[in-house]
Scaffold this motif. Structure first.
Motif, PDB file in Angstrom:
ATOM      1  N   GLN A   1       2.557  -3.942   7.782  1.00 46.78           N
ATOM      2  CA  GLN A   1       1.400  -3.533   8.573  1.00 46.78           C
ATOM      3  C   GLN A   1       1.814  -2.521   9.634  1.00 46.78           C
ATOM      4  O   GLN A   1       2.848  -2.685  10.284  1.00 46.78           O
ATOM      5  CB  GLN A   1       0.756  -4.747   9.245  1.00 46.78           C
ATOM      6  CG  GLN A   1       0.322  -5.839   8.277  1.00 46.78           C
ATOM      7  CD  GLN A   1      -0.662  -5.339   7.245  1.00 46.78           C
ATOM      8  OE1 GLN A   1      -1.662  -4.701   7.584  1.00 46.78           O
ATOM      9  NE2 GLN A   1      -0.385  -5.621   5.974  1.00 46.78           N
ATOM     10  N   PRO A   2       1.034  -1.439   9.857  1.00 43.85           N
ATOM     11  CA  PRO A   2       1.417  -0.414  10.846  1.00 43.85           C
ATOM     12  C   PRO A   2       1.507  -0.986  12.262  1.00 43.85           C
ATOM     13  O   PRO A   2       0.648  -1.763  12.681  1.00 43.85           O
ATOM     14  CB  PRO A   2       0.275   0.611  10.749  1.00 43.85           C
ATOM     15  CG  PRO A   2      -0.338   0.385   9.410  1.00 43.85           C
ATOM     16  CD  PRO A   2      -0.200  -1.081   9.137  1.00 43.85           C
TER      17      PRO A   2
ATOM     18  N   ARG B   1       5.893   6.882   9.410  1.00 44.24           N
ATOM     19  CA  ARG B   1       5.215   5.691   9.927  1.00 44.24           C
ATOM     20  C   ARG B   1       6.207   4.567  10.215  1.00 44.24           C
ATOM     21  O   ARG B   1       7.276   4.480   9.613  1.00 44.24           O
ATOM     22  CB  ARG B   1       4.171   5.180   8.918  1.00 44.24           C
ATOM     23  CG  ARG B   1       3.069   6.157   8.572  1.00 44.24           C
ATOM     24  CD  ARG B   1       2.249   6.580   9.795  1.00 44.24           C
ATOM     25  NE  ARG B   1       1.655   5.466  10.500  1.00 44.24           N
ATOM     26  CZ  ARG B   1       0.467   4.939  10.223  1.00 44.24           C
ATOM     27  NH1 ARG B   1      -0.257   5.430   9.225  1.00 44.24           N
ATOM     28  NH2 ARG B   1      -0.019   3.933  10.948  1.00 44.24           N
TER      29      ARG B   1
ATOM     30  N   ASP C   1       0.852  -1.192   0.000  1.00 40.02           N
ATOM     31  CA  ASP C   1       0.000   0.000   0.000  1.00 40.02           C
ATOM     32  C   ASP C   1       0.882   1.235   0.000  1.00 40.02           C
ATOM     33  O   ASP C   1       1.664   1.440   0.937  1.00 40.02           O
ATOM     34  CB  ASP C   1      -0.907   0.014   1.227  1.00 40.02           C
ATOM     35  CG  ASP C   1      -1.939  -1.107   1.202  1.00 40.02           C
ATOM     36  OD1 ASP C   1      -2.260  -1.574   0.095  1.00 40.02           O
ATOM     37  OD2 ASP C   1      -2.409  -1.508   2.280  1.00 40.02           O
TER      38      ASP C   1
ATOM     39  N   PRO D   1      -3.216   5.373  12.392  1.00 38.17           N
ATOM     40  CA  PRO D   1      -4.336   4.846  11.609  1.00 38.17           C
ATOM     41  C   PRO D   1      -3.869   3.873  10.538  1.00 38.17           C
ATOM     42  O   PRO D   1      -2.683   3.809  10.213  1.00 38.17           O
ATOM     43  CB  PRO D   1      -4.931   6.108  10.969  1.00 38.17           C
ATOM     44  CG  PRO D   1      -3.785   7.076  10.904  1.00 38.17           C
ATOM     45  CD  PRO D   1      -2.950   6.797  12.123  1.00 38.17           C
ATOM     46  N   ASP D   2      -4.809   3.128   9.995  1.00 38.63           N
ATOM     47  CA  ASP D   2      -4.489   2.246   8.880  1.00 38.63           C
ATOM     48  C   ASP D   2      -4.012   3.076   7.690  1.00 38.63           C
ATOM     49  O   ASP D   2      -4.386   4.244   7.527  1.00 38.63           O
ATOM     50  CB  ASP D   2      -5.717   1.422   8.475  1.00 38.63           C
ATOM     51  CG  ASP D   2      -6.103   0.411   9.539  1.00 38.63           C
ATOM     52  OD1 ASP D   2      -5.242   0.072  10.368  1.00 38.63           O
ATOM     53  OD2 ASP D   2      -7.280  -0.017   9.546  1.00 38.63           O
TER      54      ASP D   2
END
Length: 467
Positions: free
Chosen positions: A93-94, A86, A78, A99-100
């Motif tokens: 994956q965070p 981030r 993504d 947030p996503d």
């Protein structure tokens, strides 16, 4: 999507299942365990009637009663400019409590090879703030320059220093719009190391311009095989779509190669050198060759892979193959580290093959090439004289030899030694180089132009050294 309950074997990080239709290589898989847990995997090998699946979250809890679903797509990253700042895990994956990720687009993590015709030759200087690199083994935009370290050496500290200090002074001076970003991919590191990395990123504010991928030592080994590809896909997006100059730091490539060996053993492959897969050269090249510049695109991807040489052996397959693919290496030295030199970079076996095209007038400073050559020559002779000193003693050496011995000592303590919190620009680095060269008689400076000697040489320093 068909769902199968045809698992025949679980071996290490791999699951083998029977299928009745063709399944594509690298296709994504979901495995539902009898306990209701869903795990992600990827097709590693596909033959008629049988597939091998590498499971990212580990194979614990998976047995013959688990069900397998083939998703008909490959693993994608993504991508969005908002990824800057981030922290993600090794599978993208965070993990920072934020947030996503809302993606502007999704892109296959394998990447596309840069057409050689479209490649721009790497030239522009990247300033790391580390004299042993900037002055002696310069990094340029679009280059891949690994750091060869060993167990117990402070390569993590050096990686953090480069991550927070790296800049593109030429672009800044020219007022270019291109921004600088850092992609930091950690593979197989301990929780303690991860905490140190994050504390430093947050303390210095470097996280604001960085994207961090964190694969820990207790995470599945299979995840390590996708972490660098996720990092490089993000780097390519920021560089070639958003115009950033991206520095990608990957540590530790040795852990990545160990994951390849573990998977190869589970597949019962015929091993190559020292048990590593025979295709490891090709696999590493598929990562390292993603560095570069593209004609007509503003951004660039520069790589600094870091690896620890098993047993301090630079002929080990991992550093050996890395050295073939990349454009040089920065060598960390155990003796310098034991002397307290920070960072303990040994400039003599270090090399940057693209350095000469990225230094000098218009890039760094007109005297850079001459200063580098003269420092190398004098330091190499001084280090060689240390063996003679150990045999005959200092008193048996003549004045010239003693001056070179003193030069070698001061080169290590004043030029290489700078600590991990000192950020030197290229002018500071070259000025320190001239201070050291001024310890030698003018007659010794046979690699420096006379005009440069007249401009930068300090006679009072040489006179003090003579006294």
């Amino acid at each position: 999507m068909k769902e199968y309950e045809t698992i025949t074997e679980v071996s290490g990080p791999l699951v083998f299942a029977e299928v009745d239709e063709p399944v594509g290589y690298d296709e994504m898989v979901e495995i539902q365990t009898p306990q209701g847990e869903t795990k992600r995997g990827q097709i590693l090998e596909s033959e008629e009637g049988l597939v091998a699946i590498q499971v990212f979250e580990g194979t614990s809890g998976i047995d013959r009663n688990a069900s397998v679903r083939f998703l008909g797509k490959t693993l994608k990253m993504d991508l969005t400019e908002d990824l800057l700042g981030r922290v993600l895990d090794g599978s993208g994956q965070p993990i920072d409590g934020g947030p996503d990720v809302v993606a502007d687009e999704k892109r296959d993590i394998v990447g596309a090879a840069i057409n050689p015709v479209s490649r721009e030759y790497p030239e522009e200087f990247i300033q790391t703030g580390v004299s042993a690199i900037d002055g002696m083994n310069t990094l340029v935009r679009g280059q891949k320059l690994p750091i060869f370290s060993a167990s117990g050496l402070p390569h993590n500290e050096l990686a953090l220093q480069i991550a927070r200090q790296a800049s593109v002074p030429e672009a800044e001076a020219a007022g270019e719009d291109s921004e600088f970003a850092v992609i930091f991919g950690a593979m197989g590191i301990t929780q303690e190391e991860a905490n140190e990395f994050m504390a430093d990123f947050e303390r210095t504010g470097a996280l604001e311009r960085s994207v961090v991928f964190m694969n820990l030592a207790d995470d599945p080994a299979v995840e390590r095989t996708v972490t660098p590809r996720l990092a490089l896909t993000t780097a390519e997006y920021l560089a070639f779509d958003k115009g950033y100059h991206v520095l990608t730091i990957l540590t530790d490539m040795t852990n990545y190669c160990e994951a390849l060996r573990e998977i190869g053993a589970a597949r019962e492959e015929v091993p190559g050198r020292r048990g590593y897969p025979g295709y490891m050269y090709t696999d590493l090249a598929s990562l390292y060759e993603r560095a570069g510049r593209i004609d007509g695109r503003e951004g660039s991807v520069t790589q600094i892979p870091i690896l620890t040489m098993p047993g301090d052996d630079d002929t080990h397959p991992i550093p050996d193959l890395t050295g073939y693919i990349t454009e040089g290496q920065i060598m960390m030295d155990r003796d310098l580290n034991s002397q307290g030199v920070e960072p303990p970079i040994n400039v003599l076996p270090s090399l940057s093959r693209l350095m000469d095209d990225g230094i000098g007038e218009g890039y760094t400073r007109g005297d850079h090439a001459d200063v580098k050559d003269q420092l190398f020559a004098a330091y190499a002779e001084g280090v060689e004289l240390r063996d003679l000193e150990n045999i005959v003693g200092r008193e048996a050496l003549d004045d010239r030899q003693n001056r070179l011995l003193d030069f070698a000592d001061q080169f290590e303590t004043e030029f290489v030694e700078q600590g991990y919190d000192t950020d030197r620009d290229i002018d500071d680095t070259l000025d320190i180089g001239w201070d050291l060269l001024s310890l030698l008689p003018r007659s010794e400076l046979n690699r420096v132009g006379e005009d440069l000697i007249e401009e930068y040489y300090q006679d009072d320093v040489e006179e003090v050294a003579a006294d």
